[in-house]
Motif scaffolding. Structure first.
Motif, PDB file in Angstrom:
ATOM      1  N   THR A  51       0.816  -1.215   0.000  1.00  0.00           N
ATOM      2  CA  THR A  51       0.000   0.000   0.000  1.00  0.00           C
ATOM      3  C   THR A  51       0.848   1.263   0.000  1.00  0.00           C
ATOM      4  O   THR A  51       0.301   2.363  -0.182  1.00  0.00           O
ATOM      5  CB  THR A  51      -0.937   0.038   1.223  1.00  0.00           C
ATOM      6  OG1 THR A  51      -0.144   0.140   2.422  1.00  0.00           O
ATOM      7  CG2 THR A  51      -1.794  -1.223   1.283  1.00  0.00           C
ATOM      8  N   ASP A  59       3.515   3.999  -1.380  1.00  0.00           N
ATOM      9  CA  ASP A  59       3.824   4.507  -2.718  1.00  0.00           C
ATOM     10  C   ASP A  59       5.178   4.040  -3.229  1.00  0.00           C
ATOM     11  O   ASP A  59       5.365   3.847  -4.435  1.00  0.00           O
ATOM     12  CB  ASP A  59       3.780   6.036  -2.724  1.00  0.00           C
ATOM     13  CG  ASP A  59       2.353   6.575  -2.598  1.00  0.00           C
ATOM     14  OD1 ASP A  59       1.411   5.803  -2.875  1.00  0.00           O
ATOM     15  OD2 ASP A  59       2.194   7.747  -2.217  1.00  0.00           O
ATOM     16  N   GLN A 101       4.282  -3.700  -6.332  1.00  0.00           N
ATOM     17  CA  GLN A 101       3.010  -3.425  -6.984  1.00  0.00           C
ATOM     18  C   GLN A 101       2.962  -4.034  -8.382  1.00  0.00           C
ATOM     19  O   GLN A 101       1.913  -4.546  -8.809  1.00  0.00           O
ATOM     20  CB  GLN A 101       2.755  -1.922  -7.007  1.00  0.00           C
ATOM     21  CG  GLN A 101       2.471  -1.351  -5.620  1.00  0.00           C
ATOM     22  CD  GLN A 101       2.507   0.159  -5.559  1.00  0.00           C
ATOM     23  OE1 GLN A 101       2.731   0.832  -6.574  1.00  0.00           O
ATOM     24  NE2 GLN A 101       2.291   0.717  -4.381  1.00  0.00           N
ATOM     25  N   PRO A 103      -0.547  -0.754   7.042  1.00  0.00           N
ATOM     26  CA  PRO A 103      -0.628  -0.145   5.722  1.00  0.00           C
ATOM     27  C   PRO A 103      -0.315   1.346   5.753  1.00  0.00           C
ATOM     28  O   PRO A 103      -0.186   1.950   6.829  1.00  0.00           O
ATOM     29  CB  PRO A 103      -2.085  -0.386   5.306  1.00  0.00           C
ATOM     30  CG  PRO A 103      -2.770  -1.045   6.430  1.00  0.00           C
ATOM     31  CD  PRO A 103      -1.827  -1.174   7.570  1.00  0.00           C
ATOM     32  N   GLU A 116      -8.147  -2.826   3.804  1.00  0.00           N
ATOM     33  CA  GLU A 116      -7.380  -1.801   3.082  1.00  0.00           C
ATOM     34  C   GLU A 116      -6.417  -2.438   2.092  1.00  0.00           C
ATOM     35  O   GLU A 116      -6.235  -1.942   0.972  1.00  0.00           O
ATOM     36  CB  GLU A 116      -6.634  -0.909   4.080  1.00  0.00           C
ATOM     37  CG  GLU A 116      -7.551  -0.157   5.033  1.00  0.00           C
ATOM     38  CD  GLU A 116      -6.779   0.703   6.025  1.00  0.00           C
ATOM     39  OE1 GLU A 116      -5.731   1.267   5.637  1.00  0.00           O
ATOM     40  OE2 GLU A 116      -7.232   0.817   7.180  1.00  0.00           O
ATOM     41  N   ARG A 127      -8.467  -3.518  -0.925  1.00  0.00           N
ATOM     42  CA  ARG A 127      -8.826  -2.430  -1.844  1.00  0.00           C
ATOM     43  C   ARG A 127      -7.651  -2.034  -2.732  1.00  0.00           C
ATOM     44  O   ARG A 127      -7.811  -1.786  -3.930  1.00  0.00           O
ATOM     45  CB  ARG A 127      -9.338  -1.219  -1.056  1.00  0.00           C
ATOM     46  CG  ARG A 127     -10.723  -1.420  -0.473  1.00  0.00           C
ATOM     47  CD  ARG A 127     -11.318  -0.106   0.017  1.00  0.00           C
ATOM     48  NE  ARG A 127     -10.600   0.437   1.171  1.00  0.00           N
ATOM     49  CZ  ARG A 127     -10.898   0.123   2.434  1.00  0.00           C
ATOM     50  NH1 ARG A 127     -11.851  -0.755   2.693  1.00  0.00           N
ATOM     51  NH2 ARG A 127     -10.223   0.677   3.430  1.00  0.00           N
ATOM     52  N   ARG A 128      -6.441  -2.001  -2.164  1.00  0.00           N
ATOM     53  CA  ARG A 128      -5.270  -1.616  -2.963  1.00  0.00           C
ATOM     54  C   ARG A 128      -4.927  -2.702  -3.975  1.00  0.00           C
ATOM     55  O   ARG A 128      -4.580  -2.401  -5.124  1.00  0.00           O
ATOM     56  CB  ARG A 128      -4.074  -1.349  -2.047  1.00  0.00           C
ATOM     57  CG  ARG A 128      -2.867  -0.811  -2.795  1.00  0.00           C
ATOM     58  CD  ARG A 128      -3.147   0.586  -3.334  1.00  0.00           C
ATOM     59  NE  ARG A 128      -1.998   1.131  -4.040  1.00  0.00           N
ATOM     60  CZ  ARG A 128      -1.977   1.385  -5.354  1.00  0.00           C
ATOM     61  NH1 ARG A 128      -3.051   1.141  -6.091  1.00  0.00           N
ATOM     62  NH2 ARG A 128      -0.900   1.888  -5.920  1.00  0.00           N
ATOM     63  N   GLU A 164      -7.264  -2.292  -6.859  1.00  0.00           N
ATOM     64  CA  GLU A 164      -6.861  -1.197  -7.745  1.00  0.00           C
ATOM     65  C   GLU A 164      -5.728  -1.629  -8.672  1.00  0.00           C
ATOM     66  O   GLU A 164      -5.756  -1.347  -9.877  1.00  0.00           O
ATOM     67  CB  GLU A 164      -6.412   0.006  -6.903  1.00  0.00           C
ATOM     68  CG  GLU A 164      -7.522   0.688  -6.129  1.00  0.00           C
ATOM     69  CD  GLU A 164      -6.979   1.720  -5.154  1.00  0.00           C
ATOM     70  OE1 GLU A 164      -5.735   1.913  -5.105  1.00  0.00           O
ATOM     71  OE2 GLU A 164      -7.783   2.335  -4.429  1.00  0.00           O
ATOM     72  N   LEU A 165      -4.746  -2.309  -8.124  1.00  0.00           N
ATOM     73  CA  LEU A 165      -3.588  -2.721  -8.908  1.00  0.00           C
ATOM     74  C   LEU A 165      -3.953  -3.761  -9.959  1.00  0.00           C
ATOM     75  O   LEU A 165      -3.318  -3.836 -11.024  1.00  0.00           O
ATOM     76  CB  LEU A 165      -2.501  -3.273  -7.985  1.00  0.00           C
ATOM     77  CG  LEU A 165      -1.832  -2.250  -7.060  1.00  0.00           C
ATOM     78  CD1 LEU A 165      -1.009  -2.955  -5.981  1.00  0.00           C
ATOM     79  CD2 LEU A 165      -0.948  -1.297  -7.860  1.00  0.00           C
TER      80      LEU A 165
END
Length: 256
Positions: free
Chosen positions: A177, A179, A185, A207, A222, A225-226, A229-230
């Protein structure tokens, strides 16, 4: 349905409010928890948690605690696994290459645990830090047929594929999570739908946005959800994929 496939709910960090932590997790949609053992002296408290219908347990000897392990612990682990068939895996075991002074002893301890798991057809829950390539090589040599989980995976897509080829899945947690975790990722985006499980490693590895806080299983939502998205999926689909993989790997109940 969310499953936290790796959380240390037995740790003293949760002694003051464990029931509230579990209630928050349930409210966030987490229906099951997998709790690994890390030291011989802590197995009784792990097994006690396993009396709950929503918790499954593993038993193992963690490389971070080499100073606490003693001669005879592998034999004790064999006896504990035989006495407690409810254990769904052997772990948490593994290699932590940050600790170079104990690395030879870590490999010896790891090899002994892999042989135990292989003899009992149990999956492994493996902690691996800075040793993905060496670990994959050793697993190819020892060939544990039941596979297992590479917990808190943080490697490249190629390293993830090497573990998948060996019959393992990777654990995805709070690290992805952040950056800065660009390589991880990319790995997450490239995984097959049945190649990962979601986890928190509570009380560790919070996270993004929770640095310095005690992590807890509710935050697996959480992570979910990430990951969604990925991977360009809904969170519901990611949760379902992860739960199906966790159930297959650990033989978990369909619900609860």
């Amino acid at each position: 349905m969310l499953i936290d496939a790796h959380c240390h709910l037995d740790f003293p960090d949760f002694d003051a409010d464990r029931e509230a932590v579990l209630a928050r997790a349930h409210a966030a949609g987490v229906e099951h928890f997998v709790v690994p053992g890390t030291r011989r002296r802590d197995w009784p408290r792990v097994l006690a948690l396993g009396a709950r219908h929503d918790i499954s347990v593993c038993l193992g000897l963690h490389p971070y605690f080499m100073q606490d392990h003693r001669e005879g612990d592998v034999d004790a682990l064999a006896a504990a696994l035989d006495a407690h068939p409810e254990a769904v895996a052997l772990g948490e075991c593994g290699i932590d290459a940050r600790f170079t002074d104990t690395l030879d002893a870590q490999w010896a301890l790891f090899d002994g645990q892999v042989r135990l798991a292989k003899a009992r057809n149990l999956p492994l829950v493996i902690h691996c830090v800075r040793a993905n390539d060496q670990l994959a090589k050793r697993l190819r040599q020892l060939s544990p047929e039941a596979g297992g989980l590479i917990h808190a995976f943080a490697g490249s897509p190629q390293q993830a594929q090497a573990f998948l080829d060996l019959g393992f899945v990777v654990g995805l947690g709070g690290a992805l999570t952040h950056d800065r975790a660009k390589r991880l990722q990319r790995s997450v985006a490239a995984l097959p739908d049945d190649g990962y499980v979601l986890e928190t490693d509570s009380p560790d590895m919070p996270p993004a946005g929770h640095q310095g806080e005690r992590n807890e299983p509710a935050r697996v939502s959480e992570v979910c959800r990430r990951v969604a998205e990925l991977r360009g999926l809904t969170a519901e689909r990611v949760a379902a994929n992860s739960a199906a993989t966790a159930r297959r790997l650990f033989g978990l109940p369909a619900h609860g």
